[in-house]
Write a protein that holds these residues in place. Structure first.
Motif, mmCIF file in Angstrom:
data_model
loop_
_atom_site.group_PDB
_atom_site.id
_atom_site.type_symbol
_atom_site.label_atom_id
_atom_site.label_comp_id
_atom_site.label_asym_id
_atom_site.label_seq_id
_atom_site.Cartn_x
_atom_site.Cartn_y
_atom_site.Cartn_z
ATOM 1 N N MET A 126 36.777 34.264 46.387
ATOM 2 C CA MET A 126 36.051 33.463 47.349
ATOM 3 C C MET A 126 35.022 32.574 46.679
ATOM 4 O O MET A 126 34.647 31.563 47.242
ATOM 5 N N ALA A 127 34.550 32.980 45.530
ATOM 6 C CA ALA A 127 33.551 32.192 44.805
ATOM 7 C C ALA A 127 33.913 32.173 43.322
ATOM 8 O O ALA A 127 33.242 32.784 42.498
ATOM 9 N N PRO A 128 34.987 31.454 42.963
ATOM 10 C CA PRO A 128 35.447 31.489 41.571
ATOM 11 C C PRO A 128 34.461 30.910 40.570
ATOM 12 O O PRO A 128 34.554 31.207 39.379
ATOM 13 N N GLU A 129 33.504 30.111 41.038
ATOM 14 C CA GLU A 129 32.492 29.573 40.133
ATOM 15 C C GLU A 129 31.494 30.660 39.725
ATOM 16 O O GLU A 129 30.839 30.559 38.703
ATOM 17 N N VAL A 130 31.390 31.701 40.546
ATOM 18 C CA VAL A 130 30.390 32.752 40.347
ATOM 19 C C VAL A 130 31.010 34.029 39.791
ATOM 20 O O VAL A 130 30.487 34.634 38.863
ATOM 21 N N PHE A 131 32.145 34.440 40.357
ATOM 22 C CA PHE A 131 32.767 35.714 39.979
ATOM 23 C C PHE A 131 34.027 35.476 39.156
ATOM 24 O O PHE A 131 34.838 34.623 39.485
ATOM 25 N N LYS A 132 34.200 36.252 38.095
ATOM 26 C CA LYS A 132 35.367 36.146 37.210
ATOM 27 C C LYS A 132 35.876 37.556 36.897
ATOM 28 O O LYS A 132 35.193 38.543 37.135
ATOM 29 N N ARG A 133 37.062 37.619 36.324
ATOM 30 C CA ARG A 133 37.610 38.883 35.830
ATOM 31 C C ARG A 133 37.221 39.007 34.367
ATOM 32 O O ARG A 133 37.427 38.099 33.573
ATOM 33 N N VAL A 134 36.660 40.154 34.001
ATOM 34 C CA VAL A 134 36.274 40.445 32.621
ATOM 35 C C VAL A 134 36.821 41.817 32.286
ATOM 36 O O VAL A 134 36.450 42.807 32.921
ATOM 37 N N ASP A 135 37.710 41.879 31.315
ATOM 38 C CA ASP A 135 38.348 43.141 30.929
ATOM 39 C C ASP A 135 38.927 43.877 32.131
ATOM 40 O O ASP A 135 38.781 45.086 32.295
ATOM 41 N N GLY A 136 39.596 43.126 33.017
ATOM 42 C CA GLY A 136 40.255 43.722 34.168
ATOM 43 C C GLY A 136 39.345 44.082 35.324
ATOM 44 O O GLY A 136 39.793 44.666 36.305
ATOM 45 N N MET A 137 38.066 43.751 35.223
ATOM 46 C CA MET A 137 37.130 44.068 36.294
ATOM 47 C C MET A 137 36.432 42.794 36.754
ATOM 48 O O MET A 137 36.316 41.835 36.012
ATOM 49 N N SER A 138 35.969 42.801 37.993
ATOM 50 C CA SER A 138 35.223 41.656 38.509
ATOM 51 C C SER A 138 33.794 41.697 37.999
ATOM 52 O O SER A 138 33.206 42.775 37.872
ATOM 53 N N ALA A 139 33.260 40.522 37.717
ATOM 54 C CA ALA A 139 31.892 40.449 37.202
ATOM 55 C C ALA A 139 31.270 39.118 37.619
ATOM 56 O O ALA A 139 31.970 38.145 37.882
ATOM 57 N N VAL A 140 29.950 39.104 37.665
ATOM 58 C CA VAL A 140 29.236 37.860 37.907
ATOM 59 C C VAL A 140 29.245 37.089 36.605
ATOM 60 O O VAL A 140 28.742 37.557 35.592
ATOM 61 N N ALA A 141 29.854 35.914 36.629
ATOM 62 C CA ALA A 141 29.945 35.084 35.427
ATOM 63 C C ALA A 141 28.810 34.081 35.353
ATOM 64 O O ALA A 141 28.424 33.658 34.268
ATOM 65 N N ALA A 142 28.284 33.698 36.509
ATOM 66 C CA ALA A 142 27.198 32.724 36.564
ATOM 67 C C ALA A 142 26.505 32.847 37.911
ATOM 68 O O ALA A 142 27.121 33.224 38.900
ATOM 69 N N GLN A 143 25.243 32.531 37.921
ATOM 70 C CA GLN A 143 24.514 32.481 39.185
ATOM 71 C C GLN A 143 24.919 31.201 39.918
ATOM 72 O O GLN A 143 25.243 30.196 39.293
ATOM 73 N N PRO A 144 24.938 31.224 41.243
ATOM 74 C CA PRO A 144 25.272 30.005 41.976
ATOM 75 C C PRO A 144 24.337 28.863 41.588
ATOM 76 O O PRO A 144 23.133 29.059 41.460
ATOM 77 N N SER A 145 24.923 27.683 41.375
ATOM 78 C CA SER A 145 24.119 26.541 40.940
ATOM 79 C C SER A 145 23.957 25.483 42.024
ATOM 80 O O SER A 145 23.343 24.446 41.786
ATOM 81 N N SER A 146 24.521 25.749 43.207
ATOM 82 C CA SER A 146 24.378 24.817 44.324
ATOM 83 C C SER A 146 24.380 25.621 45.621
ATOM 84 O O SER A 146 24.722 26.805 45.625
ATOM 85 N N GLU A 147 24.017 24.970 46.706
ATOM 86 C CA GLU A 147 24.033 25.653 48.012
ATOM 87 C C GLU A 147 25.452 26.056 48.395
ATOM 88 O O GLU A 147 25.659 27.120 48.968
ATOM 89 N N GLU A 148 26.434 25.215 48.074
ATOM 90 C CA GLU A 148 27.832 25.548 48.378
ATOM 91 C C GLU A 148 28.273 26.801 47.619
ATOM 92 O O GLU A 148 28.894 27.694 48.195
ATOM 93 N N GLU A 149 27.950 26.880 46.324
ATOM 94 C CA GLU A 149 28.297 28.065 45.538
ATOM 95 C C GLU A 149 27.572 29.298 46.063
ATOM 96 O O GLU A 149 28.136 30.390 46.118
ATOM 97 N N ARG A 150 26.311 29.128 46.472
ATOM 98 C CA ARG A 150 25.540 30.254 47.008
ATOM 99 C C ARG A 150 26.164 30.756 48.310
ATOM 100 O O ARG A 150 26.301 31.955 48.522
ATOM 101 N N THR A 151 26.572 29.830 49.173
ATOM 102 C CA THR A 151 27.215 30.222 50.428
ATOM 103 C C THR A 151 28.513 30.975 50.158
ATOM 104 O O THR A 151 28.773 32.014 50.764
#
Length: 102
Positions: A1-26
């Motif tokens: 739902m938020a590919p700019e924020v969440f990524k797969r790391v070693d087979g697990m979901s992780a926060v890759a970056a904090q939202p950088s815009s209101e759209e990403e935050r939503t």
């Protein structure tokens, strides 16, 4: 739902970056609301969580007009996804959950 924020790391979901815009935050808050294991959290309560909650159901994409993601996946349904199909003769709810038998 938020590919700019969440990524797969070693087979697990992780926060890759904090939202950088209101759209990403939503989108990140929509993911928080939809997470079947309630694994997504914020440092402070989101003051606009009710406004984000009111964005559901979400359109799937422009190629599928009238098809919406309902969100709110349940751990008890193994994270199944439900959809709303808007149809002139009556709307259809599609729930892909699996029944659990004892």
């Amino acid at each position: 739902m938020a590919p700019e924020v969440f990524k797969r790391v070693d087979g697990m979901s992780a926060v890759a970056a904090q939202p950088s815009s209101e759209e990403e935050r939503t989108k990140a808050l929509q993911a928080l609301l939809s997470c079947p294991t309630a694994s997504i959290h914020t440092d402070k309560p989101a003051k606009d969580i009710l406004q984000v909650q009111n964005t559901f159901p979400l359109p799937i994409n422009d190629d599928l007009p009238g098809v919406y993601l309902c969100g709110y996946h349940s751990e008890s349904s193994y994270g199944a996804t439900s959809y709303l199909i808007v149809h002139p003769e009556g709307n259809i709810m599609v729930d892909s959950s699996i029944e659990q038998f004892a």
